[in-house]
Enzyme design. Structure first.
Site, short mmCIF file in Angstrom:
data_model
loop_
_atom_site.label_atom_id
_atom_site.label_comp_id
_atom_site.label_asym_id
_atom_site.label_seq_id
_atom_site.Cartn_x
_atom_site.Cartn_y
_atom_site.Cartn_z
N ASN A 48 0.88 -1.17 0.00
CA ASN A 48 0.00 0.00 0.00
C ASN A 48 0.91 1.22 0.00
O ASN A 48 1.47 1.61 1.02
CB ASN A 48 -0.89 -0.03 1.25
CG ASN A 48 -1.90 1.11 1.26
OD1 ASN A 48 -1.84 2.01 0.42
ND2 ASN A 48 -2.80 1.06 2.22
N ARG A 82 -2.57 -2.07 -3.50
CA ARG A 82 -3.82 -1.34 -3.30
C ARG A 82 -3.80 -0.09 -4.19
O ARG A 82 -2.85 0.69 -4.16
CB ARG A 82 -3.94 -0.92 -1.84
CG ARG A 82 -5.17 -0.11 -1.59
CD ARG A 82 -5.31 0.24 -0.14
NE ARG A 82 -6.60 0.91 0.06
CZ ARG A 82 -6.81 1.85 0.94
NH1 ARG A 82 -5.85 2.25 1.74
NH2 ARG A 82 -7.99 2.40 1.06
N HIS A 114 -13.07 2.09 -0.05
CA HIS A 114 -13.03 1.01 0.95
C HIS A 114 -13.70 -0.26 0.41
O HIS A 114 -14.15 -1.11 1.19
CB HIS A 114 -13.77 1.38 2.25
CG HIS A 114 -13.17 2.47 3.06
ND1 HIS A 114 -13.94 3.31 3.84
CD2 HIS A 114 -11.89 2.87 3.25
CE1 HIS A 114 -13.16 4.18 4.47
NE2 HIS A 114 -11.91 3.93 4.10
N ARG A 140 -12.61 14.35 7.88
CA ARG A 140 -13.47 14.77 6.77
C ARG A 140 -14.90 15.01 7.26
O ARG A 140 -15.40 14.29 8.11
CB ARG A 140 -13.52 13.69 5.67
CG ARG A 140 -12.20 13.41 5.04
CD ARG A 140 -12.36 12.44 3.86
NE ARG A 140 -11.08 11.87 3.51
CZ ARG A 140 -10.81 10.57 3.54
NH1 ARG A 140 -11.74 9.70 3.85
NH2 ARG A 140 -9.60 10.15 3.22
N GLU A 154 -8.05 -5.93 5.27
CA GLU A 154 -7.91 -5.50 3.88
C GLU A 154 -6.71 -6.16 3.21
O GLU A 154 -6.76 -6.46 2.02
CB GLU A 154 -7.79 -3.97 3.82
CG GLU A 154 -9.14 -3.31 4.08
CD GLU A 154 -9.08 -1.80 4.17
OE1 GLU A 154 -8.66 -1.30 5.23
OE2 GLU A 154 -9.45 -1.13 3.20
#
Ligand code: AMP
Length: 403
Positions: free
Chosen positions: A12, A93, A182, A243, A386
């Protein structure tokens, strides 16, 4: 079928960091993992963890190529030996697959080019992901590299959920639609939670609440995503660490016209200085709870807003799905924060959602049912993984099925 044990290196790559994990895609365990941080700064850092050791180094890491070279030397120096780990794929990813990718793909020059072309839709992420792919392919040229897209699970959202109600020509010309994010986690959790409950995923309606520093909800019907809370970018939807989530777009015009902010300042405000951080000064919910305990009224409001937003999505997605069989809480907050879980589900008994407060109490490292036995909807805390999900998708691509 392969009987020899295999592994997948999951990468990642961020703008100034590389996270990695060597995963056994069958057993699911992390064989080794680590992170290179502060790439390009005067002094960078490396952490490499195996099942028996942790190695940490501080040293300059001028670029991603050097970062990955250092990681490979650590594998050589302290193990595990990659040449004996039977690495059958490197899974990368990639945040934005845009209108192009509806699943993981073997990387070649064309795929690299397409990921680059999609950068305007994810300017912070795709270029960094692509850098990781390029240095990975250069340093590990004999292993197939697979790109796994965060958006792919939502590629086939029904038009009703994917489209914004704006001028169609503008939307088409500029690829403006809801892509979600996601997706790897939502796919993994929705499918694995059904298996955990002994249900057929193809006959199950599920709401997945991925509540981490970034947070998103999805509605999954019979194994396929039918709605999700993130939009063109990960800014839309739930309240997150930094956010805002859903907001009237006119807030943007208002601030530009009346507060003298330019577009980058509003971008920074909504993406990095909003959410829990904006409302309380802290992006970590543990800290926000601490502020509440100290009597901070603003922190209490922040948790109210956070839980209220989740509840609205549970209600909305229950309607979209025509009733929900399973709700799964996952990621840092979803797995650990019993207060948020209870608050989000409070008062939803008439929707068939009944939490057992004793079962809900505490952090959950393992899949745990937290609803009452009589609750029509089963509510579960289901830890996401993940890296394992990426590893398994990469294996699917290189073998045409699981090893
Ligand atoms: P993630 O992005 O999935 O790693 O989640 C990170 C977030 O999970 C942190 O910012 C915290 O807000 C939250 N978190 C982690 N541990 C806990 C905990 N024990 N209680 C409440 N929130 C937690």
């Amino acid at each position: 079928m392969t009987t020899q044990s295999t592994s997948v290196l999951v990468v990642n790559s961020g703008s100034s960091s590389i996270k990695y994990q060597l995963v056994d895609p069958v057993g699911g365990e992390a064989i080794a993992w680590g992170i290179v941080e502060r790439i390009g700064e005067e002094v960078g850092s490396l952490k490499h963890v195996t099942q028996t050791s942790t190695t940490e180094r501080e040293l300059p890491v001028p670029d991603h190529g050097e970062g990955l070279r250092r990681v490979l030397s650590l594998f050589e120096a302290v193990g595990p030996d990659l040449s004996r780990a039977n690495v059958i794929a490197v899974g990368h990813r990639v945040v934005q697959g845009g209108p192009v990718f509806d699943g993981p793909v073997l990387v070649d020059a064309l795929v690299e080019h397409q990921i680059e072309q999609l950068s305007p839709l994810a300017p912070l992420h795709n270029p960094a992901n692509l850098t990781g792919i390029r240095v990975g392919r250069a340093l590990l040229p004999d292993v197939p590299h697979v790109a796994v897209f965060d958006t792919a699970f939502f590629h086939h959202l029904p038009a009703a959920a994917a489209s914004y109600a704006i001028d169609r020509d503008v939307a088409e010309k500029h690829s403006v639609r809801r892509y979600g994010a996601h997706g790897t986690s939502h796919q993994y959790v929705s499918h694995e939670v059904a298996a955990f409950l002994g249900r057929d995923v193809e006959q199950t309606s599920t709401i997945v609440l991925h509540l981490g520093n970034g947070a998103s909800a999805s509605a999954v019907k019979n194994g396929h995503a039918v709605d999700t809370s993130m939009g063109l970018t990960p800014l839309e939807g739930l309240v997150m660490g930094t956010r805002s989530g859903d907001i009237d777009p006119a807030v943007t015009f208002h601030l530009m016209r009346n507060a003298g902010m330019d577009v980058d300042e509003v971008d920074d405000l909504l993406n990095r200085r909003s959410g829990l951080k904006g409302m309380t000064g802290q992006n970590d919910l543990r800290e926000v709870h601490r502020l509440v305990e100290e009597g901070d009224a603003g922190a209490k409001v922040a948790i109210d807003v956070y839980a209220h937003r989740i509840k609205k999505y549970i209600g909305g997605y229950t309607a979209v799905l025509g009733g929900v069989d399973v709700i799964a809480f996952t990621a840092g907050v979803g797995e650990n924060d019993d207060i948020v879980r209870a608050r989000a589900c409070e008062g939803l008994e008439r929707l068939g959602i009944e939490i057992d407060l004793e079962r809900n109490a505490g952090r959950k490292k393992e899949p745990t049912i937290i609803s009452t036995d009589s609750s029509p909807t089963t509510v579960v805390v289901f830890p996401t993984n993940e890296e394992l999900a990426i590893a398994r998708l990469a294996v699917d691509v290189v073998t045409g099925g699981r090893p």
